[in-house]
Design an enzyme around this catalytic site. Structure first.
Site, PDB file in Angstrom:
ATOM      1  N   GLU A  32    -104.033  45.415  55.237  1.00 31.92           N
ATOM      2  CA  GLU A  32    -103.200  46.022  56.055  1.00 31.92           C
ATOM      3  C   GLU A  32    -103.158  47.287  56.744  1.00 31.92           C
ATOM      4  OE1 GLU A  32     -98.408  46.557  56.154  1.00 31.92           O
ATOM      5  OE2 GLU A  32     -99.517  45.599  54.667  1.00 31.92           O
ATOM      6  N   ASP A  36    -103.945  48.114  60.848  1.00 33.59           N
ATOM      7  CA  ASP A  36    -103.111  48.365  61.628  1.00 33.59           C
ATOM      8  C   ASP A  36    -103.599  49.571  62.638  1.00 33.59           C
ATOM      9  OD1 ASP A  36    -100.256  49.136  62.014  1.00 33.59           O
ATOM     10  OD2 ASP A  36    -100.568  51.076  61.440  1.00 33.59           O
ATOM     11  N   ASP A 101     -97.866  41.388  58.789  1.00 33.50           N
ATOM     12  CA  ASP A 101     -98.741  42.021  57.589  1.00 33.50           C
ATOM     13  C   ASP A 101    -100.130  41.491  57.453  1.00 33.50           C
ATOM     14  OD1 ASP A 101     -96.688  44.199  57.038  1.00 33.50           O
ATOM     15  OD2 ASP A 101     -96.146  43.277  55.411  1.00 33.50           O
ATOM     16  N   GLU A 104    -102.404  41.834  60.533  1.00 32.92           N
ATOM     17  CA  GLU A 104    -103.140  43.213  60.444  1.00 32.92           C
ATOM     18  C   GLU A 104    -104.109  43.243  59.308  1.00 32.92           C
ATOM     19  OE1 GLU A 104     -99.382  45.942  62.127  1.00 32.92           O
ATOM     20  OE2 GLU A 104     -99.955  45.891  59.677  1.00 32.92           O
TER      21      GLU A 104
END
Length: 206
Positions: A32, A36, A101, A104
């Protein structure tokens, strides 16, 4: 089965991207973190090359595409929920925050399994970046901050707490409570509080 168009060479990466921390330490959290950053860059670069608007509009557009609410909708469209692995301690439906989450983490997993060109194509297609002209500014916190800063001299703050249904947030200007909002995540509760404040304070601006 999900509607994910990408086929993993290393299925362990896909499995990890869909694994919650309640099940094992081998979960999506590190993926994650990487995803991101990749998502921010790809969306930002796409908008830089395809949208001629100013920095303020570009920021609004990027925040729309990387927001929890939008990414959770992309998660749903890919029908990934049945692939999510959680521990016995996790109760209830998969929250918007976890869906975000996982998206990502999935982006990072695709990047590690392939290359930057492949994950860029995945993001552009599944987040529908080409439709940026139709995006409405639904970042109510950002709108509210801009309007208040141009009209008032006051301190702004959100007081957000957990409650039995998720989170409850109250928006204050100095000592005055202006609005409240509830949501399944802290972000959602604050956005709802901001939306109500916009309607109350700037009826013709929202």
């Amino acid at each position: 089965m999900s509607k994910l168009s990408y086929k993993f060479k290393n299925n362990a990466l896909f499995k990890r991207a869909l694994t919650h921390s309640s099940l094992t330490d081998e979960n999506y959290e590190r993926l994650e973190f990487l995803g991101d950053g990749i998502l921010d860059f790809v969306v930002g670069e796409y908008l830089f090359h395809h949208c001629g608007d100013d920095e303020g509009r570009l920021t609004v557009l990027r925040s729309h595409y990387v927001a929890e609410n939008y990414l959770s909708k992309v998660f749903d469209s890919l029908e990934l929920e049945k692939e999510v692995r959680v521990g016995k301690s996790y109760q209830g439906a998969i929250s918007k925050a976890i869906k975000c989450d996982i998206m990502e983490a999935l982006i990072a997993a695709i990047y590690l399994d392939s290359d930057m060109a492949t994950v860029t194509k995945f993001i552009e297609e599944n987040l529908k970046l080409a439709d940026f002209k139709n995006v409405k500014n639904d970042n109510y916190k950002s709108q509210l901050q801009e309007y208040i800063q141009s009209s008032f001299k006051c301190k702004m703050q959100y007081v957000t707490e957990r409650d039995k249904d998720g989170f409850k947030s109250a928006f204050y200007m100095d000592e005055d409570k202006i609005s409240t909002g509830k949501g399944g995540s802290k972000i959602e509760a604050e956005q709802k509080a901001a939306h109500k404040a916009l309607k109350k304070l700037f009826k013709n601006e929202e």
